[in-house]
Design a protein around this motif. Structure first.
Motif, mmCIF file in Angstrom:
data_model
loop_
_atom_site.group_PDB
_atom_site.id
_atom_site.type_symbol
_atom_site.label_atom_id
_atom_site.label_comp_id
_atom_site.label_asym_id
_atom_site.label_seq_id
_atom_site.Cartn_x
_atom_site.Cartn_y
_atom_site.Cartn_z
ATOM 1 N N ASN A 150 0.815 -1.217 0.000
ATOM 2 C CA ASN A 150 0.000 0.000 0.000
ATOM 3 C C ASN A 150 0.849 1.268 0.000
ATOM 4 N N THR A 151 1.772 1.341 0.940
ATOM 5 C CA THR A 151 2.564 2.565 1.090
ATOM 6 C C THR A 151 3.493 2.776 -0.097
ATOM 7 N N CYS B 31 1.430 4.237 -2.902
ATOM 8 C CA CYS B 31 1.062 5.640 -2.665
ATOM 9 C C CYS B 31 2.257 6.574 -2.817
ATOM 10 N N THR C 187 -0.109 5.772 5.476
ATOM 11 C CA THR C 187 -1.259 5.014 4.983
ATOM 12 C C THR C 187 -1.901 4.264 6.146
ATOM 13 N N MET D 162 -6.295 3.227 2.887
ATOM 14 C CA MET D 162 -6.067 2.132 1.951
ATOM 15 C C MET D 162 -6.701 0.848 2.495
#
Length: 253
Positions: free
Chosen positions: A11-12, A15, A83, A114
């Motif tokens: 996720n991070t 992003c 996130t 997220m």
């Protein structure tokens, strides 16, 4: 500028890469585990720093990273991207206070919601459709924040006393000990494990080893859920006892 991140299920990383690409296409993006990360900190005045929030706090691996390179952060300008699956209050502020302690200048913060990465608990689980929509909303927010960066109007989410109080009373007072130390709670089902070594290769802590064709945890888990999400036999759990979903970012794109 350089982008530096820690990411468990991706996720991070997703992003941060999107933000940096939009804000400065020439900038490099690098993991905290990369051997060249200290060189990048030294050579760049401005750092975009990204990480996930666990229990409304920093993952232990991220806190240790900042402590390890504290001398290099002095006078650096840092923009923080945090996130999270739920509102954390001061997700960006968790590292901002530590960076400030070591002489860095915090220039902004951004919170991105997220898909939740805790794959062995039913709580917070959304449908695949809902998670894909969540990622699309995150993309829009990142693009807007990158535009503000280029316009010199940096977002300030998670920075300041109001955010700090929200994070403190929202979760941190109840769950502080969850991230204070590394966890020894990782469980590997030897009946399901086939000793493929995927978990060992993916673990950012080098916490998992293969012995006699079975994966073994050394009791130093940072709770990133990378091994849980990558195991082809779903043999690994942490907070729960059954894998309900493997939460790698690729599922939601």
């Amino acid at each position: 500028m350089v982008g530096i991140y820690f990411s468990g299920t991706g996720n991070t990383k997703f992003c941060l890469e999107r933000f940096v690409t939009k804000a400065d296409p020439e900038a490099k993006v690098i993991s905290i585990s990369d051997p060249g990360v200290s060189k990048e900190i030294k050579e760049n005045e401005c750092i975009v720093f990204g990480y996930p929030i666990y229990f409304s706090n920093l993952p232990k691996i991220v806190r240790d990273f900042i402590d390890r390179y504290k001398e290099l952060f002095r006078n650096k300008k840092i923009y923080i991207i945090a996130t999270m699956g739920l509102f954390s209050g001061d997700g960006a502020g968790c590292s901002a206070r530590l960076f400030k302690k070591y002489g860095a200048v915090i220039i902004g913060g951004l919170h991105i919601k997220m898909p939740d990465c805790i794959g062995d608990k039913k709580a917070l689980k959304k449908s695949l459709k809902d998670n894909k929509e969540l990622v699309k909303k995150a993309e829009d927010k990142i693009d807007q924040a990158a535009k503000r960066w280029k316009d010199g109007r940096l977002t300030q989410e998670g920075i300041g006393n109001a955010y700090h109080l929200a994070g403190l009373f929202g979760q941190r007072l109840w769950f502080y000990n969850k991230t204070k130390k590394y966890s020894d709670a990782l469980k590997i089902n030897s009946n399901l494990c086939v000793g493929c070594g995927k978990c060992s290769r993916e673990c950012p802590m080098k916490n998992i080893h293969i012995k006699e064709n079975k994966a073994i945890s050394e009791g130093k888990c940072t709770m990133c859920y990378r091994c849980v999400s990558y195991c082809p036999k779903q043999a690994i759990t942490l907070l729960g006892n059954h894998v309900y979903e493997q939460c790698r970012i690729e599922r939601y794109l």
